[in-house]
Design a protein around this motif. Structure first.
Motif, PDB file in Angstrom:
ATOM      1  N   SER A 147     -12.474   6.415  11.763  1.00 11.13           N
ATOM      2  CA  SER A 147     -11.768   5.629  12.776  1.00 11.13           C
ATOM      3  C   SER A 147     -12.562   4.403  13.202  1.00 11.13           C
ATOM      4  O   SER A 147     -11.994   3.322  13.386  1.00 11.13           O
ATOM      5  N   GLU A 148     -13.859   4.541  13.354  1.00 11.36           N
ATOM      6  CA  GLU A 148     -14.705   3.414  13.756  1.00 11.36           C
ATOM      7  C   GLU A 148     -14.769   2.344  12.667  1.00 11.36           C
ATOM      8  O   GLU A 148     -14.761   1.149  12.967  1.00 11.36           O
ATOM      9  N   ILE A 149     -14.831   2.775  11.429  1.00 11.10           N
ATOM     10  CA  ILE A 149     -14.844   1.816  10.319  1.00 11.10           C
ATOM     11  C   ILE A 149     -13.525   1.060  10.256  1.00 11.10           C
ATOM     12  O   ILE A 149     -13.502  -0.166  10.138  1.00 11.10           O
ATOM     13  N   LEU A 150     -12.412   1.780  10.362  1.00  9.53           N
ATOM     14  CA  LEU A 150     -11.110   1.125  10.319  1.00  9.53           C
ATOM     15  C   LEU A 150     -10.911   0.158  11.481  1.00  9.53           C
ATOM     16  O   LEU A 150     -10.263  -0.873  11.325  1.00  9.53           O
ATOM     17  N   ALA A 151     -11.466   0.460  12.637  1.00  9.48           N
ATOM     18  CA  ALA A 151     -11.310  -0.397  13.817  1.00  9.48           C
ATOM     19  C   ALA A 151     -11.834  -1.806  13.581  1.00  9.48           C
ATOM     20  O   ALA A 151     -11.386  -2.755  14.223  1.00  9.48           O
ATOM     21  N   THR A 152     -12.760  -1.973  12.653  1.00  7.00           N
ATOM     22  CA  THR A 152     -13.300  -3.302  12.365  1.00  7.00           C
ATOM     23  C   THR A 152     -12.285  -4.185  11.633  1.00  7.00           C
ATOM     24  O   THR A 152     -12.509  -5.384  11.497  1.00  7.00           O
ATOM     25  N   PHE A 153     -11.181  -3.605  11.168  1.00  5.86           N
ATOM     26  CA  PHE A 153     -10.170  -4.347  10.417  1.00  5.86           C
ATOM     27  C   PHE A 153      -8.875  -4.575  11.199  1.00  5.86           C
ATOM     28  O   PHE A 153      -7.856  -4.958  10.613  1.00  5.86           O
ATOM     29  N   VAL A 154      -8.874  -4.375  12.501  1.00  5.67           N
ATOM     30  CA  VAL A 154      -7.683  -4.588  13.329  1.00  5.67           C
ATOM     31  C   VAL A 154      -7.210  -6.029  13.145  1.00  5.67           C
ATOM     32  O   VAL A 154      -8.004  -6.966  13.136  1.00  5.67           O
ATOM     33  N   GLY A 155      -5.903  -6.181  12.971  1.00  4.62           N
ATOM     34  CA  GLY A 155      -5.316  -7.498  12.768  1.00  4.62           C
ATOM     35  C   GLY A 155      -5.094  -7.863  11.317  1.00  4.62           C
ATOM     36  O   GLY A 155      -4.367  -8.807  11.013  1.00  4.62           O
ATOM     37  N   ARG A 156      -5.692  -7.137  10.410  1.00  2.00           N
ATOM     38  CA  ARG A 156      -5.555  -7.413   8.978  1.00  2.00           C
ATOM     39  C   ARG A 156      -4.307  -6.729   8.416  1.00  2.00           C
ATOM     40  O   ARG A 156      -3.776  -5.776   8.992  1.00  2.00           O
ATOM     41  N   THR A 157      -3.869  -7.197   7.270  1.00  2.00           N
ATOM     42  CA  THR A 157      -2.767  -6.560   6.557  1.00  2.00           C
ATOM     43  C   THR A 157      -3.328  -5.406   5.743  1.00  2.00           C
ATOM     44  O   THR A 157      -4.348  -5.558   5.063  1.00  2.00           O
ATOM     45  N   VAL A 158      -2.679  -4.243   5.844  1.00  2.00           N
ATOM     46  CA  VAL A 158      -3.168  -3.043   5.176  1.00  2.00           C
ATOM     47  C   VAL A 158      -2.048  -2.341   4.425  1.00  2.00           C
ATOM     48  O   VAL A 158      -0.870  -2.539   4.712  1.00  2.00           O
ATOM     49  N   GLU A 159      -2.452  -1.530   3.475  1.00  2.00           N
ATOM     50  CA  GLU A 159      -1.565  -0.575   2.816  1.00  2.00           C
ATOM     51  C   GLU A 159      -2.121   0.805   3.111  1.00  2.00           C
ATOM     52  O   GLU A 159      -3.314   1.039   2.929  1.00  2.00           O
ATOM     53  N   VAL A 160      -1.266   1.688   3.591  1.00  2.00           N
ATOM     54  CA  VAL A 160      -1.670   3.053   3.902  1.00  2.00           C
ATOM     55  C   VAL A 160      -0.885   3.977   2.988  1.00  2.00           C
ATOM     56  O   VAL A 160       0.350   3.963   2.988  1.00  2.00           O
ATOM     57  N   ILE A 161      -1.600   4.763   2.195  1.00  2.00           N
ATOM     58  CA  ILE A 161      -0.960   5.688   1.274  1.00  2.00           C
ATOM     59  C   ILE A 161      -1.149   7.098   1.807  1.00  2.00           C
ATOM     60  O   ILE A 161      -2.264   7.522   2.111  1.00  2.00           O
ATOM     61  N   GLN A 162      -0.018   7.797   1.926  1.00  2.00           N
ATOM     62  CA  GLN A 162      -0.011   9.202   2.304  1.00  2.00           C
ATOM     63  C   GLN A 162       0.578   9.981   1.140  1.00  2.00           C
ATOM     64  O   GLN A 162       1.076   9.392   0.181  1.00  2.00           O
ATOM     65  N   THR A 163       0.531  11.283   1.209  1.00  2.00           N
ATOM     66  CA  THR A 163       1.035  12.114   0.122  1.00  2.00           C
ATOM     67  C   THR A 163       2.478  11.785  -0.220  1.00  2.00           C
ATOM     68  O   THR A 163       2.843  11.706  -1.385  1.00  2.00           O
ATOM     69  N   ASN A 164       3.309  11.555   0.791  1.00  2.00           N
ATOM     70  CA  ASN A 164       4.732  11.369   0.542  1.00  2.00           C
ATOM     71  C   ASN A 164       5.266  10.008   0.967  1.00  2.00           C
ATOM     72  O   ASN A 164       6.469   9.812   1.021  1.00  2.00           O
ATOM     73  N   GLN A 165       4.386   9.044   1.286  1.00  2.00           N
ATOM     74  CA  GLN A 165       4.895   7.755   1.723  1.00  2.00           C
ATOM     75  C   GLN A 165       3.864   6.647   1.593  1.00  2.00           C
ATOM     76  O   GLN A 165       2.669   6.896   1.555  1.00  2.00           O
ATOM     77  N   PHE A 166       4.370   5.426   1.537  1.00  2.00           N
ATOM     78  CA  PHE A 166       3.552   4.226   1.420  1.00  2.00           C
ATOM     79  C   PHE A 166       3.950   3.290   2.560  1.00  2.00           C
ATOM     80  O   PHE A 166       5.130   3.017   2.755  1.00  2.00           O
ATOM     81  N   LEU A 167       2.963   2.825   3.318  1.00  2.00           N
ATOM     82  CA  LEU A 167       3.223   1.903   4.421  1.00  2.00           C
ATOM     83  C   LEU A 167       2.438   0.617   4.193  1.00  2.00           C
ATOM     84  O   LEU A 167       1.287   0.656   3.760  1.00  2.00           O
ATOM     85  N   GLN A 168       3.055  -0.508   4.512  1.00  5.19           N
ATOM     86  CA  GLN A 168       2.357  -1.783   4.434  1.00  5.19           C
ATOM     87  C   GLN A 168       2.708  -2.587   5.675  1.00  5.19           C
ATOM     88  O   GLN A 168       3.863  -2.658   6.077  1.00  5.19           O
ATOM     89  N   GLY A 169       1.678  -3.158   6.298  1.00  2.03           N
ATOM     90  CA  GLY A 169       1.918  -3.964   7.489  1.00  2.03           C
ATOM     91  C   GLY A 169       0.621  -4.386   8.141  1.00  2.03           C
ATOM     92  O   GLY A 169      -0.447  -4.300   7.538  1.00  2.03           O
ATOM     93  N   GLN A 170       0.741  -4.826   9.391  1.00  4.88           N
ATOM     94  CA  GLN A 170      -0.437  -5.290  10.120  1.00  4.88           C
ATOM     95  C   GLN A 170      -1.079  -4.128  10.863  1.00  4.88           C
ATOM     96  O   GLN A 170      -0.415  -3.395  11.584  1.00  4.88           O
ATOM     97  N   PHE A 171      -2.376  -3.986  10.665  1.00  4.50           N
ATOM     98  CA  PHE A 171      -3.151  -2.922  11.293  1.00  4.50           C
ATOM     99  C   PHE A 171      -3.327  -3.247  12.767  1.00  4.50           C
ATOM    100  O   PHE A 171      -3.881  -4.279  13.116  1.00  4.50           O
ATOM    101  N   ARG A 172      -2.848  -2.366  13.658  1.00  2.00           N
ATOM    102  CA  ARG A 172      -2.853  -2.618  15.093  1.00  2.00           C
ATOM    103  C   ARG A 172      -4.023  -1.975  15.834  1.00  2.00           C
ATOM    104  O   ARG A 172      -4.633  -2.600  16.680  1.00  2.00           O
TER     105      ARG A 172
END
Length: 67
Positions: free
Chosen positions: A4-29
């Protein structure tokens, strides 16, 4: 640093999040202990743009896209 701390350094960037059953793309809040939020752009799965909360335990992969 934990995940969580590592990801927090990327707030505001565009990300892709892959889960077992879904793919999300958008702005990291935000990132806090155990979950992240992403403003997801519209896709086949989500017809309109909205903020989605994802539990860290369900994340398989996070890609931080270049600026």
């Amino acid at each position: 640093m934990n995940f969580s701390e590592i990801l927090a350094t990327f707030v505001g960037r565009t990300v892709e999040v892959i889960q077992t059953n879904q793919f999300l793309q958008g702005q990291f809040r935000s990132s806090s202990d155990g979950l992240i939020t992403v403003e997801v752009v519209s896709s086949n799965y989500i017809p309109t743009s909205q903020v989605v909360t994802v539990f860290n335990d369900t994340i398989s992969f996070v890609r931080i896209l270049p600026l």
